[in-house]
Design a protein around this motif. Structure first.
Motif, short mmCIF file in Angstrom:
data_model
loop_
_atom_site.label_atom_id
_atom_site.label_comp_id
_atom_site.label_asym_id
_atom_site.label_seq_id
_atom_site.Cartn_x
_atom_site.Cartn_y
_atom_site.Cartn_z
N UNK A 104 0.83 -1.20 0.00
CA UNK A 104 0.00 0.00 0.00
C UNK A 104 0.86 1.26 0.00
N UNK A 105 1.93 1.24 0.75
CA UNK A 105 2.85 2.40 0.75
C UNK A 105 3.39 2.64 -0.66
N UNK A 106 3.74 1.57 -1.36
CA UNK A 106 4.24 1.71 -2.73
C UNK A 106 3.15 2.28 -3.65
N UNK A 107 1.92 1.80 -3.48
CA UNK A 107 0.82 2.30 -4.31
C UNK A 107 0.60 3.78 -4.06
N UNK A 108 0.56 4.19 -2.81
CA UNK A 108 0.32 5.59 -2.50
C UNK A 108 1.44 6.48 -3.03
N UNK A 109 2.68 6.04 -2.91
CA UNK A 109 3.80 6.82 -3.44
C UNK A 109 3.66 7.00 -4.95
N UNK A 110 3.22 5.94 -5.62
CA UNK A 110 3.03 5.99 -7.08
C UNK A 110 1.92 6.97 -7.45
N UNK A 111 0.79 6.86 -6.78
CA UNK A 111 -0.34 7.74 -7.07
C UNK A 111 -0.01 9.20 -6.77
N UNK A 112 0.67 9.43 -5.66
CA UNK A 112 1.05 10.80 -5.31
C UNK A 112 1.98 11.40 -6.36
N UNK A 113 2.85 10.56 -6.89
CA UNK A 113 3.78 11.04 -7.93
C UNK A 113 3.00 11.43 -9.19
N UNK A 114 2.06 10.62 -9.59
CA UNK A 114 1.24 10.95 -10.76
C UNK A 114 0.52 12.29 -10.55
N UNK A 115 -0.07 12.46 -9.38
CA UNK A 115 -0.83 13.68 -9.10
C UNK A 115 0.10 14.88 -9.03
N UNK A 116 1.24 14.72 -8.38
CA UNK A 116 2.18 15.83 -8.22
C UNK A 116 2.68 16.35 -9.55
N UNK A 117 2.93 15.45 -10.50
CA UNK A 117 3.45 15.85 -11.81
C UNK A 117 2.34 16.02 -12.85
N UNK A 118 1.09 15.99 -12.37
CA UNK A 118 -0.07 16.18 -13.24
C UNK A 118 -0.02 15.19 -14.42
N UNK A 119 0.32 13.95 -14.09
CA UNK A 119 0.40 12.87 -15.07
C UNK A 119 -0.86 12.03 -14.97
N UNK A 120 -1.64 12.01 -16.01
CA UNK A 120 -2.90 11.28 -15.96
C UNK A 120 -2.68 9.79 -16.25
N UNK A 121 -2.98 8.98 -15.27
CA UNK A 121 -2.99 7.53 -15.43
C UNK A 121 -4.37 7.06 -14.99
N UNK A 122 -5.08 6.41 -15.88
CA UNK A 122 -6.48 6.07 -15.62
C UNK A 122 -6.66 4.80 -14.80
N UNK A 123 -5.70 3.91 -14.87
CA UNK A 123 -5.84 2.62 -14.20
C UNK A 123 -4.49 2.14 -13.71
N UNK A 124 -4.39 1.84 -12.42
CA UNK A 124 -3.18 1.25 -11.85
C UNK A 124 -3.51 -0.19 -11.46
N UNK A 125 -2.71 -1.11 -11.94
CA UNK A 125 -2.92 -2.54 -11.72
C UNK A 125 -1.86 -3.06 -10.77
N UNK A 126 -2.27 -3.85 -9.79
CA UNK A 126 -1.33 -4.49 -8.88
C UNK A 126 -1.75 -5.95 -8.69
#
Length: 344
Positions: A104-126
Motif C-alpha cells: 500500500x505504501x508503494x501504491x500511495x507513493x506511485x499515485x502521489x507522484x502521478x498527481x504531483x506531476x499532473x500525469x494522468x494515469x487512468x488505471x493502476x494494476x497491482x
C-alpha cells in the motif's frame, strides 16, 4: 486536503471481520490524511456493522466516513462508496479481505507522484493473493509477461494474459472520474458484479500502469462465501444476469479500438460464458440448461462474431461438449483448473 485514494468497503453483516480490513488500510497508509476510507453498511440486519463503522469514523474523522443505505447488494454498496469518494483514485476492498501494508505504501507513493506531476494515469494494476485459510496456503496472481512493469502505457503495449491472469476487481485501482464518466451498470441484489466492475470501464481507460506488488489479500474459505462452489451453483441465475450485462455493454469488434484490449476482453467474456456453462451443468435446477441455451442464442443474435469466438474456440468447445459424457469431460477440466488456480 485533496484525497489521493479512496477505499470503498462494502459491508453486510461484517462486524466480525471488518476491523481487520479497515486497520490494514489505516496502518498500511500510516494514517495518511490523503487517504479516505468509505465504509458502506448495506442494510445489515444481524449485527452492529453500521455502529462499528461510526466508531471508526469518530476515531479517524479525517479518514473514515461511515455511510448507511437500505440493502441493495454488493454492487449498490460499491456505487455508494464511489458516490461518496473524494479521492482522485478509487479502490474497492471487500470487508473480509485486507491489504498488505508495504504494498500500500508503494501504491500511495506511485499515485502521489502521478498527481504531483499532473500525469494522468487512468488505471493502476497491482497483484492480488488468494489467502486459503483452510490450509494456510497462498496463491499469488501477478501480471508478469502480460504487462510491462513500472511504465505508463496504453493498451497497445500489453501482452498476452493467460486464463489465470484476468484483471479482477482486486487488481484494479481506477481514477475516480473514469468510473463516474459513463457509470458502471451494477444490478441490485446480485452477486458477482465485480466482473462488470472489472470489464465495462476498461475501454474508458486510456493510460495504465502496472505496479508489481502483492497488494490485495483475498480471503478464501468461508462456507457462505460467494465464490464457494455450492453457492455459485445455487446462484447460477445471477451468473447469467451478470454475463448478459457484460454482453450488452459492447459489440467488442466494433466498439473497442485497441486490438489488444479487444482480445483481452473477448477472452474475459469467453471465460464468463464458460463459467455459465459449467455451473449450469452442475446445477440441479430444472431450467438451468434451458436458461443457458437462451443466453447462448441471445449472444448469437446480438453479435455473431462474439458468439463464434466464445462458442467455437477451445474454451467454448471444451465447456459445451454434448451429451452426458461431454458433461463429464467438461467437469474434469474444470476440476483440474480449480486445483491449479485454487480460485474457490
Amino acid at each position: 486536503m485533496q484525497k489521493t485514494l479512496t477505499f470503498g468497503i462494502p459491508c453486510y453483516n461484517s462486524s466480525e471481520y471488518m476491523d481487520h480490513c479497515i486497520s490494514s488500510i489505516l496502518e498500511g497508509s500510516d494514517y495518511a490524511d490523503d487517504v479516505q476510507i468509505v465504509v458502506v453498511d448495506d442494510g445489515s440486519t444481524k449485527d452492529d456493522t453500521y455502529e462499528k463503522a461510526q466508531e471508526w469514523e469518530k476515531r479517524y474523522p479525517n479518514i473514515v466516513k461511515a455511510v448507511h443505505q437500505e440493502n441493495g447488494g454488493h454492487g449498490m454498496a460499491v456505487l455508494k462508496g464511489l458516490e461518496n469518494a473524494d479521492g482522485t483514485y478509487f479502490k474497492v476492498v471487500d470487508s473480509d479481505d485486507w491489504v498488505d501494508g508495504d504494498a500500500l505504501k508503494d501504491l500511495l507513493a506511485t499515485l502521489r507522484r502521478f498527481i504531483s506531476f499532473d500525469t494522468r494515469v487512468d488505471l493502476v494494476i497491482s497483484n492480488y493473493v488468494y489467502e486459503h485459510v483452510e490450509d494456510g496456503k497462498q496463491n499469488v496472481v501477478d501480471y508478469g509477461f502480460a504487462l510491462p512493469k513500472g511504465k505508463i502505457m496504453t493498451w497497445d503495449k500489453i501482452g498476452h494474459f493467460n486464463m489465470s491472469q484476468n484483471l479482477l476487481m482486486h487488481a484494479l485501482c481506477y481514477r475516480t472520474d473514469v468510473l463516474r464518466d459513463g457509470g458502471v451498470p451494477m444490478p441490485a441484489h446480485t452477486f458477482y458484479v465485480d466482473n462488470i466492475y472489472a470489464y465495462v470501464p476498461l475501454p474508458r481507460c486510456k493510460t495504465l500502469y502496472y505496479l508489481d506488488v502483492d497488494l490485495y489479500r483475498y480471503f478464501i474459505g468461508r462456507e457462505d462465501q460467494s465464490v464457494n462452489e455450492s453457492v455459485m451453483v445455487g446462484r447460477i441465475d445471477q451468473q447469467l444476469r451478470i454475463t448478459r450485462i457484460m454482453m450488452h455493454a459492447y459489440h467488442l469488434y466494433d466498439d473497442v479500438e485497441s486490438p489488444r484490449l479487444r482480445s483481452y476482453m473477448i477472452g474475459y467474456f469467453t471465460l464468463m460464458m464458460a463459467v455459465c456453462s459449467i455451473f449450469s451443468k452442475l446445477s440441479d435446477k430444472p431450467d438451468a440448461i434451458d436458461n443457458l441455451n437462451e443466453l447462448w442464442e441471445e449472444l448469437r443474435q446480438f453479435d455473431s462474431r462474439m458468439y463464434r469466438r466464445a462458442r467455437k474456440g477451445i474454451v467454448g468447445l471444451a465447456t459445451n461438449l454434448p451429451g452426458a459424457a461431454g458433461t463429464q469431460v467438461t467437469l474434469f477440466f474444470y476440476r483440474a483448473a480449480q486445483k491449479l488456480v485454487k480460485f474457490n
